[in-house]
Design a protein around this motif. Structure first.
Motif, PDB file in Angstrom:
ATOM      1  N   ASP A 101      53.059  -0.661  63.775  1.00  0.00           N
ATOM      2  CA  ASP A 101      52.234  -1.028  64.927  1.00  0.00           C
ATOM      3  C   ASP A 101      50.803  -1.366  64.508  1.00  0.00           C
ATOM      4  O   ASP A 101      50.200  -2.296  65.028  1.00  0.00           O
ATOM      5  CB  ASP A 101      52.237   0.109  65.949  1.00  0.00           C
ATOM      6  N   TYR A 102      50.257  -0.599  63.560  1.00  0.00           N
ATOM      7  CA  TYR A 102      48.891  -0.903  63.097  1.00  0.00           C
ATOM      8  C   TYR A 102      48.831  -2.275  62.409  1.00  0.00           C
ATOM      9  O   TYR A 102      47.765  -2.873  62.301  1.00  0.00           O
ATOM     10  CB  TYR A 102      48.409   0.162  62.112  1.00  0.00           C
ATOM     11  N   LEU A 103      49.981  -2.768  61.922  1.00  0.00           N
ATOM     12  CA  LEU A 103      49.978  -4.004  61.131  1.00  0.00           C
ATOM     13  C   LEU A 103      50.613  -5.201  61.853  1.00  0.00           C
ATOM     14  O   LEU A 103      50.617  -6.300  61.326  1.00  0.00           O
ATOM     15  CB  LEU A 103      50.726  -3.755  59.808  1.00  0.00           C
ATOM     16  N   TRP A 104      51.177  -4.949  63.034  1.00  0.00           N
ATOM     17  CA  TRP A 104      51.946  -6.003  63.730  1.00  0.00           C
ATOM     18  C   TRP A 104      51.000  -6.890  64.533  1.00  0.00           C
ATOM     19  O   TRP A 104      50.548  -6.519  65.615  1.00  0.00           O
ATOM     20  CB  TRP A 104      52.997  -5.360  64.638  1.00  0.00           C
ATOM     21  N   ASP A 105      50.730  -8.072  63.999  1.00  0.00           N
ATOM     22  CA  ASP A 105      49.716  -8.944  64.586  1.00  0.00           C
ATOM     23  C   ASP A 105      50.356 -10.095  65.361  1.00  0.00           C
ATOM     24  O   ASP A 105      50.088 -11.260  65.086  1.00  0.00           O
ATOM     25  CB  ASP A 105      48.817  -9.467  63.449  1.00  0.00           C
ATOM     26  N   HIS A 106      51.253  -9.768  66.262  1.00  0.00           N
ATOM     27  CA  HIS A 106      51.927 -10.800  67.065  1.00  0.00           C
ATOM     28  C   HIS A 106      51.958 -10.345  68.522  1.00  0.00           C
ATOM     29  O   HIS A 106      51.973  -9.146  68.791  1.00  0.00           O
ATOM     30  CB  HIS A 106      53.394 -10.974  66.627  1.00  0.00           C
ATOM     31  N   ILE A 199      44.553  -3.393  65.433  1.00  0.00           N
ATOM     32  CA  ILE A 199      45.355  -3.964  64.335  1.00  0.00           C
ATOM     33  C   ILE A 199      44.541  -3.933  63.044  1.00  0.00           C
ATOM     34  O   ILE A 199      43.360  -4.282  63.037  1.00  0.00           O
ATOM     35  CB  ILE A 199      45.808  -5.390  64.689  1.00  0.00           C
ATOM     36  N   LEU A 200      45.185  -3.496  61.988  1.00  0.00           N
ATOM     37  CA  LEU A 200      44.513  -3.371  60.695  1.00  0.00           C
ATOM     38  C   LEU A 200      45.052  -4.414  59.726  1.00  0.00           C
ATOM     39  O   LEU A 200      46.198  -4.865  59.870  1.00  0.00           O
ATOM     40  CB  LEU A 200      44.802  -1.987  60.102  1.00  0.00           C
ATOM     41  N   PRO A 201      44.261  -4.790  58.723  1.00  0.00           N
ATOM     42  CA  PRO A 201      44.802  -5.679  57.688  1.00  0.00           C
ATOM     43  C   PRO A 201      45.859  -4.963  56.856  1.00  0.00           C
ATOM     44  O   PRO A 201      45.825  -3.727  56.749  1.00  0.00           O
ATOM     45  CB  PRO A 201      43.586  -6.009  56.812  1.00  0.00           C
ATOM     46  N   VAL A 202      46.770  -5.720  56.275  1.00  0.00           N
ATOM     47  CA  VAL A 202      47.768  -5.119  55.373  1.00  0.00           C
ATOM     48  C   VAL A 202      47.025  -4.569  54.157  1.00  0.00           C
ATOM     49  O   VAL A 202      46.158  -5.250  53.609  1.00  0.00           O
ATOM     50  CB  VAL A 202      48.811  -6.181  54.960  1.00  0.00           C
ATOM     51  N   CYS A 299      48.451  12.604  66.243  1.00  0.00           N
ATOM     52  CA  CYS A 299      49.105  13.778  65.640  1.00  0.00           C
ATOM     53  C   CYS A 299      48.926  13.725  64.113  1.00  0.00           C
ATOM     54  O   CYS A 299      48.599  12.674  63.548  1.00  0.00           O
ATOM     55  CB  CYS A 299      50.577  13.845  66.038  1.00  0.00           C
ATOM     56  N   PRO A 300      49.100  14.848  63.428  1.00  0.00           N
ATOM     57  CA  PRO A 300      48.822  14.888  61.983  1.00  0.00           C
ATOM     58  C   PRO A 300      49.553  13.811  61.181  1.00  0.00           C
ATOM     59  O   PRO A 300      48.976  13.158  60.312  1.00  0.00           O
ATOM     60  CB  PRO A 300      49.305  16.292  61.582  1.00  0.00           C
ATOM     61  N   ARG A 301      50.829  13.593  61.470  1.00  0.00           N
ATOM     62  CA  ARG A 301      51.610  12.623  60.684  1.00  0.00           C
ATOM     63  C   ARG A 301      51.085  11.207  60.889  1.00  0.00           C
ATOM     64  O   ARG A 301      51.029  10.395  59.971  1.00  0.00           O
ATOM     65  CB  ARG A 301      53.075  12.693  61.085  1.00  0.00           C
ATOM     66  N   LYS A 302      50.715  10.900  62.134  1.00  0.00           N
ATOM     67  CA  LYS A 302      50.190   9.554  62.410  1.00  0.00           C
ATOM     68  C   LYS A 302      48.782   9.406  61.855  1.00  0.00           C
ATOM     69  O   LYS A 302      48.390   8.315  61.420  1.00  0.00           O
ATOM     70  CB  LYS A 302      50.230   9.280  63.915  1.00  0.00           C
ATOM     71  N   ALA A 303      48.017  10.490  61.871  1.00  0.00           N
ATOM     72  CA  ALA A 303      46.659  10.448  61.292  1.00  0.00           C
ATOM     73  C   ALA A 303      46.761  10.158  59.795  1.00  0.00           C
ATOM     74  O   ALA A 303      45.947   9.429  59.225  1.00  0.00           O
ATOM     75  CB  ALA A 303      45.942  11.763  61.550  1.00  0.00           C
ATOM     76  N   ARG A 304      47.766  10.726  59.141  1.00  0.00           N
ATOM     77  CA  ARG A 304      47.942  10.469  57.701  1.00  0.00           C
ATOM     78  C   ARG A 304      48.233   8.985  57.458  1.00  0.00           C
ATOM     79  O   ARG A 304      47.725   8.371  56.519  1.00  0.00           O
ATOM     80  CB  ARG A 304      49.080  11.354  57.157  1.00  0.00           C
ATOM     81  N   ILE A 305      49.063   8.394  58.316  1.00  0.00           N
ATOM     82  CA  ILE A 305      49.379   6.966  58.154  1.00  0.00           C
ATOM     83  C   ILE A 305      48.136   6.115  58.390  1.00  0.00           C
ATOM     84  O   ILE A 305      47.833   5.193  57.623  1.00  0.00           O
ATOM     85  CB  ILE A 305      50.531   6.576  59.095  1.00  0.00           C
ATOM     86  N   LEU A 306      47.392   6.444  59.437  1.00  0.00           N
ATOM     87  CA  LEU A 306      46.158   5.700  59.728  1.00  0.00           C
ATOM     88  C   LEU A 306      45.211   5.771  58.533  1.00  0.00           C
ATOM     89  O   LEU A 306      44.667   4.743  58.092  1.00  0.00           O
ATOM     90  CB  LEU A 306      45.493   6.284  60.986  1.00  0.00           C
TER      91      LEU A 306
END
Ligand code: ASP
Length: 326
Positions: A101-106, A199-202, A299-306
């Motif tokens: 979701d952070y990377l999906w630019d459509h 949205i973040l860059p790859v 949540c912690p797991r999503k914060a780690r991904i971010l």
């Protein structure tokens, strides 16, 4: 009239699992083509292309392989698909959904789904979930909603969804906000309009690592004190309650936060960290003073991904802009 193009890919998980050897448990063996054969009605809704991109339990997916899945999905949109569906294991579904979701630019939807019961079990939910996911990916109302998870007749936004039951059919929920929509009598019904997305860059690099530690009663600080020595590039702590740790962790956190980003999330499973309520040693106010950031509803797991994504594109200084959101 030409039917819309829909792209489907499978990565493995329970939805792709079958018994190979009696008594040895189910393992991922079922291809994407075979999964689609279980929902023949899809042929009346779309021109479907399908690929088996993997046959793994979702615990064995990793960030690099998901970046390849993202490239594949980007290509499908370029080739004219109105939406993309990916099937995978449910164990890490909330994390893969967040990363993508952070990377999906459509504007076109990317929909993830899986199953809690394999095809070997009575009442297997894979075909129903897959058909629902395809309906969501084809629905015009699904545009500009980023990545969504469809399970058990519900549609969840990637940033909110969590696996909250290990074995039940109703395994997914979106604490605080609830599902964003439902499937009712074959139609896709949204309860809320699309919201602003971040949205973040790859990431340009993928070799960095973010540690995730959980605070627990009377825990020692051995792992915490070695985080820098072990070479981590960021740290997320699943803190107590509103984002707290024990007093004996605070000096180590302060020292770490001078070198790498430290995010404190709540281990509660629902709700946000606080900002200005508690003032004791180890509280959210104390930890912010020591250089940590509070995750808010993330949540912690999503914060780690971010944090992994931000470090990967050298944007860790923007961390504050992305926290607190739900
Ligand atoms: N239990 C998991 C699933 O639902 C296994 C996995 O995540 O691959 O698919």
């Amino acid at each position: 009239m030409d039917l819309p193009k829909l792209a489907v890919a499978s990565l493995g998980g329970t939805v792709s699992m079958q018994v190979k050897t009696v008594g040895a448990g189910v393992i991922p063996t079922v291809s994407g083509e075979t999964l689609l054969a279980s929902i023949p009605e899809l042929k009346t809704l779309a021109q479907v292309s399908v690929e088996t991109l993997g046959l793994l339990p979702s615990a064995s997916l990793n960030f690099e392989s998901l970046l390849s899945v993202l490239s594949w999905a980007n290509l499908q949109i370029q080739y004219g698909a109105v939406g993309v569906v990916i099937t995978q294991g449910t164990d890490t579904l909330e994390e893969t959904a967040t990363l993508l979701d952070y990377l999906w630019d459509h504007d076109a939807p990317l929909v993830l789904t899986g199953a809690m019961r394999s095809a070997a079990q009575a009442g297997a939910d894979g075909p129903a979930n897959l058909l629902d996911a395809c309906r969501v990916a084809l629905a015009p109302d699904s545009r500009r909603r980023g990545v969504q998870v469809v399970m058990n007749g519900q549609i969840h936004a990637a940033h909110a969804v969590r696996k909250t039951d290990s074995m039940a059919l109703q395994a997914f929920s979106s604490p605080v906000v609830g599902p964003v929509g439902h499937l009712l009598e074959d139609s896709v019904r949204y309860l809320r309009p699309p919201t602003q997305r971040n949205i973040l860059p790859v990431p340009q690099q993928t070799t960095h690592a973010i540690a995730l530690l959980e605070a627990s009663l009377s825990a020692d600080s051995l792992l915490l004190e070695n985080i820098l020595k072990l070479g981590y590039d960021g740290l997320v702590i699943a803190g107590f309650g509103a984002g707290h740790v024990c007093a004996s962790w605070t000096e180590a956190i302060e020292a770490i936060a001078q070198k790498i980003p430290v995010v404190i999330a709540t281990r509660c499973g629902s709700g946000s960290t606080a900002r200005s309520t508690y003032g004791f040693k180890g509280s959210e106010m104390d930890l912010v003073r020591r250089g940590a950031s509070m995750a808010g509803f993330i949540c912690p797991r999503k914060a780690r991904i971010l944090l992994w994504l931000l470090v990967g594109c050298q944007k860790q200084d923007d961390l504050g802009r992305y926290l607190h959101n739900l």
